[in-house]
Write a protein that holds these residues in place. Structure first.
Motif, PDB file in Angstrom:
ATOM      1  N   HIS A 217       0.820  -1.216   0.000  1.00  0.00           N
ATOM      2  CA  HIS A 217       0.000   0.000   0.000  1.00  0.00           C
ATOM      3  C   HIS A 217       0.855   1.268   0.000  1.00  0.00           C
ATOM      4  O   HIS A 217       0.566   2.203  -0.748  1.00  0.00           O
ATOM      5  N   HIS A 222      -2.160  -1.427  -4.657  1.00  0.00           N
ATOM      6  CA  HIS A 222      -3.271  -1.823  -3.793  1.00  0.00           C
ATOM      7  C   HIS A 222      -3.837  -3.196  -4.139  1.00  0.00           C
ATOM      8  O   HIS A 222      -4.804  -3.651  -3.544  1.00  0.00           O
ATOM      9  N   CYS A 235      -5.707  -4.346  -0.905  1.00  0.00           N
ATOM     10  CA  CYS A 235      -6.065  -3.504   0.225  1.00  0.00           C
ATOM     11  C   CYS A 235      -7.577  -3.578   0.449  1.00  0.00           C
ATOM     12  O   CYS A 235      -8.322  -3.949  -0.465  1.00  0.00           O
ATOM     13  N   HIS A 237      -9.364  -0.866   1.533  1.00  0.00           N
ATOM     14  CA  HIS A 237      -9.975   0.469   1.495  1.00  0.00           C
ATOM     15  C   HIS A 237     -10.716   0.692   0.180  1.00  0.00           C
ATOM     16  O   HIS A 237     -10.524  -0.032  -0.797  1.00  0.00           O
TER      17      HIS A 237
HETATM   18 ZN    ZN Z   1      -3.922   0.396  -0.394  1.00  0.00          ZN
END
Ligand code: ZN
Length: 418
Positions: A217, A222, A235, A237
């Motif tokens: 990240h 990601h 990731c 998010h």
């Molecule tokens: Zn990320």
């Protein structure tokens, strides 16, 4: 008067001075001491035992998750007493609390916490309470001791304490000139520690997988190809909006800052310790109880062991009696809040204001004290030899050298001046 001074957490000298200024009568300090030791202290002990018995009866036949923490009577090396307390994790009931005197650990204050914890745990087990999980601050010594002596027990570290330790380590690395690009990331990475602990729900693999993912990240990657079976290789998010701030923040893969970060994130000991955070546990509630102790035993006073113990017992009675109070409301019926500074978190927050304490147990204690006084025969004792468990039986004072008689010290002083 004597009982009220102690039960309200006051000190005789201050109240005596107040009375002197007001031209009010006052019992002598010797009478106060005798009443205190003959009646008040035993009655406090009796009430504390009753509170503890009632509490522990609630947990008979259950397997408890407990959180423990130590509080020293004064900071650092000068600590004489260490109070180690366990609360039940859900209800926050105090289930065990012991006082360790420096003299019980060969004058070494670092050992006080360990010894206190062991004794507090043993007293629970002796009372027939089963323990499933113990949560403590992140101390390697405590972890290895528990692993050795209680291998069947699940041990968790306080996530707050773990995040703080990680933050310190990371800040030290980021302080090096070659790692300066890491500095804007420190708080995010500490937050990541919290996030991983909170989301792992008991799974060590899930925690480690999320934890390591952050190395991608920070380089603006990601989604990555190589994942492990426990976690998706991306990731969690939402898609990130493109902002100039972030453009300058991303780390260059393989740069000094990125390599140094990888060293910290993948540190063997840290990875090994992550299993202690999978249940996302906290010991912060104990800070609340420690404030109660402060009300009864101010830091700038020194107390003998029986008096320090009695004052701690008062704090337990007070805490247990008042912990379920309702949220106070103002004239319009709106819930009231107050701001509070946490020394632990070093920040301000708002806490609900609770209804005023009633101290409804005090009349019962007073009654018991007066009853015992009324049937007492003969003059009150003038000497109170140490009882079983009193550290004065180990050593008279905590000084490294034995005390010299006052007379001899005066003589020495005089001869020096001559
Ligand atoms: Zn990320």
């Amino acid at each position: 008067m004597s009982a009220a001074i102690l039960l309200s957490g006051n000190n005789y000298q201050k109240i005596a001075l107040l009375h002197k200024f007001l031209n009010l009568g006052m019992i002598s300090s010797t009478s106060h001491l005798r009443v205190q030791r003959t009646f008040t202290v035993p009655v406090i002990d009796f009430f504390k035992q009753t509170v503890m018995t009632d509490t522990l009866n609630k947990y008979k036949g259950k397997e408890l998750v407990i959180a423990g923490d130590a509080r020293n009577d004064s900071p650092g090396h000068s600590a004489m007493y260490c109070t180690y307390t366990f609360i039940e994790y859900e209800t926050k009931d105090i289930v065990s609390s012991v006082i360790i005197d420096k003299r019980m650990t060969n004058l070494k204050s670092i050992n006080m916490e360990m010894k206190g914890m062991l004794r507090a745990m043993q007293s629970l087990l002796d009372n027939g309470v089963a323990i499933k999980e113990v949560c403590t601050d992140a101390h390697a010594q405590i972890a290895s001791m528990l692993k050795k002596d209680y291998p069947q027990l699940k041990h968790s570290f306080d996530t707050w304490h773990g995040a703080k330790n990680f933050g310190k380590k990371l800040s030290a690395v980021a302080a090096e000139a070659r790692n300066k690009d890491l500095r804007p990331w420190v708080q995010d990475l500490v937050n990541h520690f919290w996030y991983c602990s909170r989301k792992s729900q008991g799974s060590e693999m899930a925690l480690i997988s999320r934890w390591r993912g952050v190395l991608h990240h920070v380089t603006d990657v990601h989604e990555w190809v190589i994942g492990d079976s426990a976690g998706s290789a991306q990731c969690e998010h939402e898609p990130l909006p493109a902002t100039p701030d972030m453009e300058t923040k991303w780390l260059e893969p393989g740069s000094d800052a990125h390599c140094s970060l990888a060293k910290v994130i993948l540190d063997t000991r840290l990875l090994h310790n992550l299993k202690y955070y999978v249940n996302f546990r906290h010991t912060g509630e104990l800070e609340n109880f420690h404030e109660h102790i402060l009300m009864y035993a101010a830091k700038r006073y020194s107390y003998s062991y029986p008096m320090y113990k009695a004052r701690n017992q008062l704090a337990i009675i007070d805490y247990q009696h008042h912990k379920e109070r309702n949220h106070a409301t103002d004239k319009k019926g709106q819930p009231m809040y107050a701001r509070k500074y946490s020394k632990r978190n070093k920040n301000w927050s708002v806490v609900p204001v609770k209804e005023k304490k009633t101290y409804s147990y005090i009349p019962d204690m007073m009654k018991e004290i007066l009853q015992r006084l009324s049937v007492y025969e003969g003059p009150l004792p003038t000497r109170f030899p140490p009882e079983e468990g009193d550290p004065r039986l180990i050593k008279r004072t905590i000084a490294e050298v034995s005390p010299i008689p006052t007379k001899e010290l005066v003589a020495r002083k005089k001869s020096r001046f001559q």
